[in-house]
Design an enzyme around this catalytic site. Sequence first.
Site, PDB file in Angstrom:
ATOM      1  N   GLN A  87       0.678  -1.192   0.037  1.00  0.00           N
ATOM      2  CA  GLN A  87       0.125   0.025  -0.115  1.00  0.00           C
ATOM      3  C   GLN A  87       1.004   1.169  -0.136  1.00  0.00           C
ATOM      4  O   GLN A  87       1.812   1.172   0.757  1.00  0.00           O
ATOM      5  CB  GLN A  87      -0.895   0.139   1.141  1.00  0.00           C
ATOM      6  CG  GLN A  87      -1.734   1.029   1.121  1.00  0.00           C
ATOM      7  CD  GLN A  87      -2.883   0.988   2.345  1.00  0.00           C
ATOM      8  OE1 GLN A  87      -2.280   0.977   3.344  1.00  0.00           O
ATOM      9  NE2 GLN A  87      -4.270   1.057   2.115  1.00  0.00           N
TER      10      GLN A  87
ATOM     11  N   PRO B  56       7.125   0.136   9.147  1.00  0.00           N
ATOM     12  CA  PRO B  56       7.136   1.455   9.312  1.00  0.00           C
ATOM     13  C   PRO B  56       5.676   2.130   9.952  1.00  0.00           C
ATOM     14  O   PRO B  56       5.382   3.213   9.887  1.00  0.00           O
ATOM     15  CB  PRO B  56       7.437   2.038   7.868  1.00  0.00           C
ATOM     16  CG  PRO B  56       6.812   0.920   6.989  1.00  0.00           C
ATOM     17  CD  PRO B  56       7.461  -0.382   7.635  1.00  0.00           C
ATOM     18  N   TYR B  57       4.780   1.123   9.918  1.00  0.00           N
ATOM     19  CA  TYR B  57       3.262   1.275  10.612  1.00  0.00           C
ATOM     20  C   TYR B  57       3.096   0.541  11.756  1.00  0.00           C
ATOM     21  O   TYR B  57       3.717  -0.227  12.106  1.00  0.00           O
ATOM     22  CB  TYR B  57       2.453   1.009   9.310  1.00  0.00           C
ATOM     23  CG  TYR B  57       2.738   1.683   7.916  1.00  0.00           C
ATOM     24  CD1 TYR B  57       2.663   3.011   7.937  1.00  0.00           C
ATOM     25  CD2 TYR B  57       3.305   0.892   6.777  1.00  0.00           C
ATOM     26  CE1 TYR B  57       2.916   3.581   6.749  1.00  0.00           C
ATOM     27  CE2 TYR B  57       3.510   1.467   5.766  1.00  0.00           C
ATOM     28  CZ  TYR B  57       3.386   2.730   5.725  1.00  0.00           C
ATOM     29  OH  TYR B  57       3.658   3.580   4.300  1.00  0.00           O
ATOM     30  N   GLY B  58       2.070   1.125  12.300  1.00  0.00           N
ATOM     31  CA  GLY B  58       1.438   0.457  13.446  1.00  0.00           C
ATOM     32  C   GLY B  58       0.964  -0.978  12.984  1.00  0.00           C
ATOM     33  O   GLY B  58       0.985  -1.886  13.915  1.00  0.00           O
ATOM     34  N   GLY B  59       0.235  -0.958  12.012  1.00  0.00           N
ATOM     35  CA  GLY B  59      -0.429  -2.066  11.607  1.00  0.00           C
ATOM     36  C   GLY B  59      -0.644  -2.247  10.072  1.00  0.00           C
ATOM     37  O   GLY B  59      -0.833  -1.053   9.578  1.00  0.00           O
TER      38      GLY B  59
ATOM     39  N   GLU C 174      -3.413  -4.367   7.072  1.00  0.00           N
ATOM     40  CA  GLU C 174      -4.601  -4.997   7.309  1.00  0.00           C
ATOM     41  C   GLU C 174      -4.549  -6.169   6.161  1.00  0.00           C
ATOM     42  O   GLU C 174      -5.530  -6.317   5.570  1.00  0.00           O
ATOM     43  CB  GLU C 174      -5.600  -4.257   7.271  1.00  0.00           C
ATOM     44  CG  GLU C 174      -6.019  -3.158   6.171  1.00  0.00           C
ATOM     45  CD  GLU C 174      -5.445  -1.946   5.801  1.00  0.00           C
ATOM     46  OE1 GLU C 174      -5.518  -1.165   5.012  1.00  0.00           O
ATOM     47  OE2 GLU C 174      -4.688  -1.718   6.770  1.00  0.00           O
TER      48      GLU C 174
ATOM     49  N   HIS D  99      -8.683  -1.937  15.024  1.00  0.00           N
ATOM     50  CA  HIS D  99      -8.709  -1.145  13.858  1.00  0.00           C
ATOM     51  C   HIS D  99      -8.308  -2.021  12.748  1.00  0.00           C
ATOM     52  O   HIS D  99      -9.111  -2.112  11.643  1.00  0.00           O
ATOM     53  CB  HIS D  99      -7.553  -0.061  13.802  1.00  0.00           C
ATOM     54  CG  HIS D  99      -7.250   0.916  12.835  1.00  0.00           C
ATOM     55  ND1 HIS D  99      -8.137   2.183  12.541  1.00  0.00           N
ATOM     56  CD2 HIS D  99      -6.612   0.618  11.425  1.00  0.00           C
ATOM     57  CE1 HIS D  99      -7.870   2.599  11.428  1.00  0.00           C
ATOM     58  NE2 HIS D  99      -6.934   1.749  10.907  1.00  0.00           N
ATOM     59  N   GLU D 100      -7.270  -2.945  12.935  1.00  0.00           N
ATOM     60  CA  GLU D 100      -6.884  -3.804  11.648  1.00  0.00           C
ATOM     61  C   GLU D 100      -7.948  -4.709  11.597  1.00  0.00           C
ATOM     62  O   GLU D 100      -8.183  -5.200  10.269  1.00  0.00           O
ATOM     63  CB  GLU D 100      -5.763  -4.424  11.997  1.00  0.00           C
ATOM     64  CG  GLU D 100      -4.359  -3.407  12.136  1.00  0.00           C
ATOM     65  CD  GLU D 100      -4.034  -2.254  10.845  1.00  0.00           C
ATOM     66  OE1 GLU D 100      -4.655  -2.531   9.850  1.00  0.00           O
ATOM     67  OE2 GLU D 100      -3.667  -1.487  11.510  1.00  0.00           O
TER      68      GLU D 100
ATOM     69  N   HIS E 181     -10.932  -3.279   9.272  1.00  0.00           N
ATOM     70  CA  HIS E 181     -10.330  -3.240   7.912  1.00  0.00           C
ATOM     71  C   HIS E 181     -10.931  -4.419   7.265  1.00  0.00           C
ATOM     72  O   HIS E 181     -11.058  -4.432   6.047  1.00  0.00           O
ATOM     73  CB  HIS E 181      -8.918  -3.237   7.842  1.00  0.00           C
ATOM     74  CG  HIS E 181      -8.513  -1.726   7.441  1.00  0.00           C
ATOM     75  ND1 HIS E 181      -8.977  -0.769   6.558  1.00  0.00           N
ATOM     76  CD2 HIS E 181      -7.614  -0.988   8.385  1.00  0.00           C
ATOM     77  CE1 HIS E 181      -8.305   0.432   6.968  1.00  0.00           C
ATOM     78  NE2 HIS E 181      -7.510   0.456   7.674  1.00  0.00           N
TER      79      HIS E 181
ATOM     80  N   GLU F  76     -10.197   4.558   5.569  1.00  0.00           N
ATOM     81  CA  GLU F  76      -9.720   4.697   6.974  1.00  0.00           C
ATOM     82  C   GLU F  76     -10.685   5.518   7.994  1.00  0.00           C
ATOM     83  O   GLU F  76     -10.678   5.131   9.037  1.00  0.00           O
ATOM     84  CB  GLU F  76      -8.424   5.602   6.909  1.00  0.00           C
ATOM     85  CG  GLU F  76      -7.214   4.664   6.131  1.00  0.00           C
ATOM     86  CD  GLU F  76      -6.826   3.604   6.965  1.00  0.00           C
ATOM     87  OE1 GLU F  76      -7.303   3.445   8.053  1.00  0.00           O
ATOM     88  OE2 GLU F  76      -6.265   2.505   6.474  1.00  0.00           O
TER      89      GLU F  76
ATOM     90  N   ASP G  31       1.589   8.432  -1.331  1.00  0.00           N
ATOM     91  CA  ASP G  31       2.353   8.379  -0.393  1.00  0.00           C
ATOM     92  C   ASP G  31       2.513   9.881   0.226  1.00  0.00           C
ATOM     93  O   ASP G  31       2.525  10.010   1.251  1.00  0.00           O
ATOM     94  CB  ASP G  31       3.871   8.081  -0.644  1.00  0.00           C
ATOM     95  CG  ASP G  31       3.742   6.483  -0.381  1.00  0.00           C
ATOM     96  OD1 ASP G  31       3.045   5.693   0.568  1.00  0.00           O
ATOM     97  OD2 ASP G  31       4.873   5.653  -1.058  1.00  0.00           O
TER      98      ASP G  31
ATOM     99  N   TYR H  27      -8.374   9.776   8.325  1.00  0.00           N
ATOM    100  CA  TYR H  27      -8.780   8.788   9.554  1.00  0.00           C
ATOM    101  C   TYR H  27      -9.579   9.575  10.311  1.00  0.00           C
ATOM    102  O   TYR H  27     -10.642   9.242  10.619  1.00  0.00           O
ATOM    103  CB  TYR H  27      -7.357   8.282  10.251  1.00  0.00           C
ATOM    104  CG  TYR H  27      -6.473   7.590   9.396  1.00  0.00           C
ATOM    105  CD1 TYR H  27      -6.409   6.417   9.789  1.00  0.00           C
ATOM    106  CD2 TYR H  27      -5.372   8.101   8.307  1.00  0.00           C
ATOM    107  CE1 TYR H  27      -5.538   5.358   9.195  1.00  0.00           C
ATOM    108  CE2 TYR H  27      -4.698   7.293   7.830  1.00  0.00           C
ATOM    109  CZ  TYR H  27      -4.811   5.678   8.205  1.00  0.00           C
ATOM    110  OH  TYR H  27      -3.695   4.958   7.479  1.00  0.00           O
TER     111      TYR H  27
END
Length: 671
Positions: free
Chosen positions: A202, A325-328, A330, A354-355, A358, A377, A440, A448
């Site tokens: 993504q 690089p991300y929290g999560g 999906e 959250h995930e 998704h 989001e 990006d 969000y």
Amino acid sequence: MTFASKVVSRVIRNNLNFFAKKYQRLTVFPVIKSRYHCYSSTLKKNLHGSPFKFHNLLHSQVKAMGALSSLDPSSFSQPDLAVIKHVSLILNVDFEKKVLDGSAVVNFDVLQDIEELILDVRNITIEKIELEDGTPLRYKVDDEVPNFGSKLTITLPKSAVTGDKLKIRIKYVTAPSASALQWLEPSQTSGKKHPYLFSQCQPIHARSILPCQDTPAVKFTYDAEVTAPEEFTVLMSALRSEAKNNKTTFRQPVPIPSYLLALAVGVLEYRTLGPRSLVWSEKEEIERSAWEFAETEKYLQAAEKLCGKYEWSQYDLLVLPPSFPYGGMENPCLTFVTPTLLAGDRSQAEVIVHEIMHSWTGNLVTNNNFEHFWLNEGFTVFLERKVGASLIADTETAKRSRDFHSLLGLQELTETVKDELGITNPLTRLVVDLKAVHPDDAFSTVPYEKGSLFLRYLEDLVGGPEVFDDFLRSYLNNFQKKSLNTDQFKAYLLNYFKDNENLKTVDWNAWLYTSGMPPVIPNYDTSMTKAVKTLISVINDANATLSYNDVKTFTPHQIINLLQELIDQSALTIDRLQTLGEEYRVKNSKNSEIIYRWLRLCIRSRDLSKLNDAFEFVNQQGRMKYVRPIYRDLYAWEDVREQAIENFLKNEPYMMHVSAYTLRKDLHLKE
């Protein structure tokens, strides 16, 4: 994804020009999930040491300014003519060369008479393209448009007519610098013995590992056979079948967009979390991971109660190395998460919720291009908070909790819009224009939090959860396995509530197409923030004594709220801040959300004794939600600016593409 990101391990050089700081720049700002925030901006000097303000949009420098195609400004493909329905992958993982090599058999449905097929590629070496029967096909790869890749045109041996089905085999090799792939050396893993590979497709990086229609408007099923060294486990965003003779097979029977194609290869272990969930990680983190995410099945059941049946069969978690690089992320059947979630108190469970959400919004019901990213989001944050509140037995407590988390989100949105992007920045709109802008460079907390707030406003307007929850289930059922845009959402909402007069008062232009903060802020319950605001007054009184009793009853999220409030005001003196850190027991916290904010406060107070702590924090993990703001704060501190740049340059070779790419902008470095 969530709105956070981390330090990654490889860099792809992008041909963007970075101008002198008096000119506009592109920057990226992390969200919280999961996926982070990019925006264009002009640096304004702040003489008081407060965060930089960024304003105005500068379009990415691409060869062809404007949309790459009529359906998706970020994709060359033309799925209105012929659309991918299924892909069969055969891939070999080569850790020595840092490439994937193999083939993709791509199945198309022809929708209009055509003589050629057009796909997206980026830095892929194509060895051969042929029909299923082996007939070789002519093809052409155009010059690269920087950061977007190239158009691959495949000439058919004869015209294909509407209704035809085509099957094309493409043999290819990825580049070591493929923007979707992170190749880790053993030293970058917890075990320190074996390399590791994971992907992040993504928003539009799938084209670097697979010739495809790299647009969320297209959904396809896939199967795969992946070969890797014997001691390695291979995982994908699909149902895992047998692993035999170094080969692992997968199938994904539910159609997905290309950005949800995912691959991870490492020496891994797993633990069972529930009847349909495993957690995977290196052995060094497996027990902590199993404990932290033990309530996953409870979250899944709560999500199903609101949204309907979980369609993906399996819901596994993979705890990645710190450079993720991300929290999560999906990925269907296999959510990728950061090890920074391993707080030891389950306080960051909302990232997992959250995930999970998704699985419905984003994965089943998908924005048709990233101009409408809020449909992914904004909906997911909205549902995440509803489900999180539903886990609390007491109704009033649940409402207060939901509103408190919404207020935290509003706090982040306000910082992004007013202090980071600027209220006139076009990227603060819910529906953005991505012609000549890389997705990006458009990620931020805006889709969000502004998106979630818009849905909360609509929920309140039409009569509350009692009626809006039924609409949500109807919406999800109607658009499942499809992609849509904002106009389609609006039309469905207005038709569903056609007898509701309140919807006539919605200012759609202000909500969807106007820059800045939302036009209406819901009437949130503020009881959980009042104690924080009262304590802020005490902290700002230099004569007041601070003690642990001030925060003894605070939840971890109230501590986070407190620290964020302090970030948003004038800096404390070093002595006052150190007293706070000691008395409130935040400076030695194991919770990354707390430590991240504590270090930002230390930087803003110009505490040189904490500089090495800040460097250690950004070097040990790559979550962009943390790393980017800290580097921006360090850059604003002129006395340590060169040290910050030196620290970044030393660690840049170990960062993932998106991290290095965005941090270079934050630090105003040329490519």
